[in-house]
Enzyme design. Sequence first.
Site, PDB file in Angstrom:
ATOM      1  CB  ALA A 146      16.883 -29.921 -11.529  1.00 26.45           C
ATOM      2  CE1 TYR A 147       8.671 -27.086 -10.933  1.00 28.16           C
ATOM      3  CE2 TYR A 147       9.239 -24.878 -11.678  1.00 28.16           C
ATOM      4  CZ  TYR A 147       8.292 -25.832 -11.379  1.00 28.16           C
ATOM      5  OH  TYR A 147       6.959 -25.536 -11.539  1.00 28.16           O
ATOM      6  CB  SER A 148      14.873 -23.232 -13.989  1.00 31.86           C
ATOM      7  OG  SER A 148      14.356 -22.483 -12.908  1.00 31.86           O
TER       8      SER A 148
END
Length: 258
Positions: A146-148
Amino acid sequence: MKTAIITGAGSGIGLATAKMLHAEGLAIVGVGRDTAKLAALEQELGGTERLLTISVDVTADDAPQAIVQGALERFGRIDHLVNNAGVGSPKPLHETDDATLDGFIDIMLRAPFRLCRDVVVHMAPGSSIVNVTSTFAMIGGRRGGAYSAAKGGLKSLSEHMACEYGPQGIRTNNVAPGVTMTDMVRHRFEDEGFKRANVETTPYPRLAEPEDVASVIAFLCLPGSEMINGQSIVVDGGWTKTKYLSPRAMTSVWTSAE
């Protein structure tokens, strides 16, 4: 007096950026959730003559309005916006539940999107927006998840804004830090695997400090950067652009990952 809004201003990259831009004579609107950290920011900058701190969760529905209204009421203008607030320690896709996904998207894509939307209508020619993304917005990386996704979306948003608002003299750029020695990251170096994956693959003798990233952000808010628009400037000591392995890594005994 030119004014810069900085989210996540209470620590790390945000704090370092606030100090640098304040030293350049700008008024600072420092945004964060932690009132103690914001109080420390006031002490760092020697009072509140050119500083307004706003304690707010940037994901709250009324956050953009509160930030913009506060800046305009106090300083009468908004010249620069630095979207820096974020969270770390992501997990791989298959380990990420919906609540974690929503949390990362909310703070690192939805919140910057909404704040940009409310700020840009108040900006004049010569203004700039800097969105802090990540090396994980530039290349694939393990455990990105989710960060990417959030940081990649923010990178694309900046590129759209550079095209849409550049003709008005409003520039938008990304600064993409690699692993930076902030409080959010420092504890992860207790993990020997994390440490090796970053230290042994960076072709520079140290990792970034908050000031290294802040100096690039500050530059993008100053007149000398006027022709830089729609770019992603990576601050990682060459990590994303090389296949470097340290002598230690090259001579280590390889073992099975099992």
